[in-house]
Design an enzyme around this catalytic site. Sequence first.
Site, PDB file in Angstrom:
ATOM      1  N   GLU A   1      -5.697  44.405  -6.169  1.00  0.00           N
ATOM      2  CA  GLU A   1      -6.518  45.021  -7.208  1.00  0.00           C
ATOM      3  C   GLU A   1      -7.272  46.249  -6.719  1.00  0.00           C
ATOM      4  O   GLU A   1      -7.729  47.073  -7.508  1.00  0.00           O
ATOM      5  CB  GLU A   1      -7.501  44.008  -7.804  1.00  0.00           C
TER       6      GLU A   1
ATOM      7  N   ASP B   1       7.335  82.930  -4.092  1.00  0.00           N
ATOM      8  CA  ASP B   1       7.660  84.323  -4.339  1.00  0.00           C
ATOM      9  C   ASP B   1       7.442  85.101  -3.045  1.00  0.00           C
ATOM     10  O   ASP B   1       6.860  84.601  -2.086  1.00  0.00           O
ATOM     11  CB  ASP B   1       6.768  84.872  -5.462  1.00  0.00           C
TER      12      ASP B   1
ATOM     13  N   ASP C   1       2.485  83.178  -9.392  1.00  0.00           N
ATOM     14  CA  ASP C   1       1.264  83.632 -10.070  1.00  0.00           C
ATOM     15  C   ASP C   1       1.522  84.395 -11.358  1.00  0.00           C
ATOM     16  O   ASP C   1       0.575  84.885 -11.982  1.00  0.00           O
ATOM     17  CB  ASP C   1       0.428  84.496  -9.130  1.00  0.00           C
TER      18      ASP C   1
ATOM     19  N   ASP D   1       6.693  82.760 -13.517  1.00  0.00           N
ATOM     20  CA  ASP D   1       6.688  81.611 -12.617  1.00  0.00           C
ATOM     21  C   ASP D   1       6.289  80.311 -13.313  1.00  0.00           C
ATOM     22  O   ASP D   1       6.466  79.226 -12.749  1.00  0.00           O
ATOM     23  CB  ASP D   1       5.720  81.848 -11.453  1.00  0.00           C
TER      24      ASP D   1
ATOM     25  N   ASN E   1      -0.156  34.668   2.693  1.00  0.00           N
ATOM     26  CA  ASN E   1      -1.074  33.687   2.108  1.00  0.00           C
ATOM     27  C   ASN E   1      -0.364  32.787   1.109  1.00  0.00           C
ATOM     28  O   ASN E   1      -0.534  31.560   1.108  1.00  0.00           O
ATOM     29  CB  ASN E   1      -2.233  34.404   1.412  1.00  0.00           C
TER      30      ASN E   1
ATOM     31  N   ASN F   1     -10.566  37.151  -1.117  1.00  0.00           N
ATOM     32  CA  ASN F   1      -9.905  38.372  -1.557  1.00  0.00           C
ATOM     33  C   ASN F   1     -10.911  39.514  -1.726  1.00  0.00           C
ATOM     34  O   ASN F   1     -10.647  40.659  -1.352  1.00  0.00           O
ATOM     35  CB  ASN F   1      -9.175  38.102  -2.882  1.00  0.00           C
TER      36      ASN F   1
ATOM     37  N   ASP G   1     -11.007  42.920   0.411  1.00  0.00           N
ATOM     38  CA  ASP G   1     -10.953  44.230  -0.246  1.00  0.00           C
ATOM     39  C   ASP G   1     -12.103  45.117   0.215  1.00  0.00           C
ATOM     40  O   ASP G   1     -11.927  46.323   0.424  1.00  0.00           O
ATOM     41  CB  ASP G   1     -10.997  44.058  -1.765  1.00  0.00           C
TER      42      ASP G   1
END
Length: 920
Positions: free
Chosen positions: A353, A395, A663, A667, A731, A756, A760
Amino acid sequence: MNLNLLKDTFVRFVHTHGMDRHFRRFGADMFRSTPTPNEVPPSLAQHLLGMAKMDLPELFTQLHSHADGLTSAEADEIRERVGPNEVEHEKPLSWQAHLWQCYKNPFNLLLTMLAAVSYATEDMKATIVISSMVVLSTLMRFIQEARSNTAADKLKEMVSNTATVLRHDLAEDIAEEAKRYFDVTLHPKGAKRIELPIKKLVPGDIVQLSAGDMIPADLRLITAKDLFISQAAMTGESLPVEKFVHHRTLDTTSPLELDNLCFMGTNVVSGSATAIVLTTGNQTYFGALAERVTATDRGPTAFQLGVNKVSWLLIRFMMVMTPVVFFLNGFTKGDWLEAFLFGLSVAVGLTPEMLPMIVTSTLAKGAVVLSRQKVIVKRLDAIQNFGAMDVLCTDKTGTLTQDKIFLERHTDILGEQDDLVLEYAYLNSHYQTGLKNLLDVAVLEHAELQREMALASAYRKVDEIPFDFQRRRMSVVVSEREDHHELICKGAVEEIVSVCTHARHQGQVVPLTAELLQEIHETTSSLNSEGLRVVAVAAKDLPPTKEVYSVADESDLVLIGYIAFLDPPKESTRPALEALKKHGVTVKILTGDNQLVTAKICREVGLAVDGMLLGNDVENMSDADLAIAVDTTTVFAKLSPTHKERIVRVLHDKGHVVGFMGDGINDAPALRAADIGISVDTAVDIAKEAADIILLEKSLMVLEQGVLEGRKTFANMLKYIKMTASSNFGNVFSVLIASAFLPFLPMLPLHLLVQNLLYDISQIAIPFDNVDKEFLEKPQRWDPKEIGRFMIYFGPISSIFDVLTFALLWYVFGANNVDHQTLFQTGWFVEGLLSQTLIVHMIRTRKIPFFQSRASWPLIGMTSLVMAIGLFLPFSPMVHYFKLQALPMSYFPWLVMILLAYAVLTQMMKGWYARRYGWQ
């Protein structure tokens, strides 16, 4: 090559460009690219072509206009019908849409579902923890991208926001006001010039142009005086193009090649003109291209595809393992509600998560680092794409080169360096009147000219013979002594040679023989082939018998030599290209400019040209043929916007992660097609909108920093996924074994959630971790198969020591029945948390942790804190709240041995695995 063919070559390739109205035409035709007309709707191309060919009276009638402009009322009526003169840019997302875009990914959706299930089962702890992860990751991405987009929006400023327009009713209005207030009678004639906001222009308006003006719409010229337009933003050609009232060359199907049309988005370099507005807003050539770009949906980048594949790999694994755990515990324990809650906890435990939050915070950290390098990151995903990039398309002009013309050589007639040529060229440029063009400025700014400046002060100007297009040369007459005058002429090579009868060769003036002419032609052709713009210089002595000279005096000249010009490479280009090559990034040049100039620049910056293709070659190739050619071609020249986009897409389809740097409006399609679009703050608006990254300095060195930062970012994200995937797999494998043989749950759902959560928390500092140098040497990308294989090989290692811990608790400490299940669960909770946290340091590097490769201090600090909390919890006052109990002290020596054995076996597996599969 025969002389006639050679003459045609010179006429086509060597134009004298410049000297105010006298010498600006050099190179205008030589470097003209040929965009294909199908880049915009054919109807628009035909419309512009038709208007370019109309007689002016007919054109005025069609546009309901007059030679002295529209009235304000007429303009208002037309504007009501056609709308404002504004190009519809890519519409920014609303904050709601942006927030949704930041939220929607497989993991966030899965976590939301798990949070909803947890809430439905009244498991508020799990609901709060999971929801917090989703909210934090979404908000972090939303805030960081919103800040970057705000900074990018501030860069979008037009060069000019007004245009000079004729209004013939305003002169009459002024006369009426003078009569009313001052009783003065005025007799207005013609129109009055006013400055009008560009967005108020309408078809039929008459506008006046001068040097520095931006072309405010698509225009047809009515008058033009030495008008040179920079079309680099549209076509990529490096030199300005001269425009005329009438189209002079052969018929064309491309409006951009018409001499009497000017296009929105380009600008006036020099000269002046009066023109009538043909189309405005989205109906312009610029607008049609912009609309085409913004209408194109941006496909998923390599990063997004990779994350999605990894996400679904882990989700599929969770969806297989969770039901197995649920049914196994339900059948063996008989308590299906408890089994469901345990299965839900396993699902949460299996789901990384923190992945969205780790990914977002790692990318955000990379964006902050790059912002210090004057880089604005508009889309956070672009950071990782930087690291994965293995092909950079860029370019030439302004990226490899300085975007400024320099005097490269001054040679005699056979190409040997000759300072006398420089002296004559300096005197000609110094004394010619009017605005100095790019080539004159290059001559006057030449580093070796201190003595020439002193030389010029020793002369006085007698007269000047102006430039005209038929002659393509201009002359000045100067006098150093009163006993003679010197006529110095410079211009197009072929035109200068045509008025010469002699040449200065090895210090002697010799007649121009056929053999010498052939050598002269070969020398200038050789200079042209090196990408140099060549201008010839000639002179002759005259008696001081008159003060006024004419074209007739430009005869019987002595050819002195040539001055050759180049847009030179930046000093930083060579080391930047070497650094990119060292890091596994192949650079390809995609330019609208001439192939000879491009090849010359590539040689100077050390970029090996393995192959070259022109726009026409690309046009005639099938996708299959182009797919074969792109890998073996370094330079693509004279390209149109469609060609650039197609090349980028073909590279992408072949599995490359493609960056594109550009630019101009030409392009923009390629910027959107690339995995990472890179532009600069001076780019046109549409290019900045299409880009993912905006550089405040147009330098390839900045790109190298981006590549390294991207690889660091990817490395740290990959660490988290490998750690979590292998640890979670281990696990669950351990849970399956324990569930099959134990009369009680090996760990309560609450224990799984707390473990957990602590695990984390220990990884929050991963975005700030150090990265081994070896990982930065080559492009990195997501490989779901590699992650799946890593999980299968390294996950069961922890299960081996989990089973040893089960045996220890069951046989040595007597936790072998329901009455002693809390001791068992506490013992495995501590061992599982410590082994999970230890794996952070084991898997973050291929090397031996702590000795050969040490984690950053923030990561060491967080993992140490979590391990301390895990050891403290069983002895804390909250022990009953967490349904744990104090462990006997005799357990901890066993625990130390288990963790050491786990570290040793993991390190041995790392060595074997890296030798067999490599270490990504």
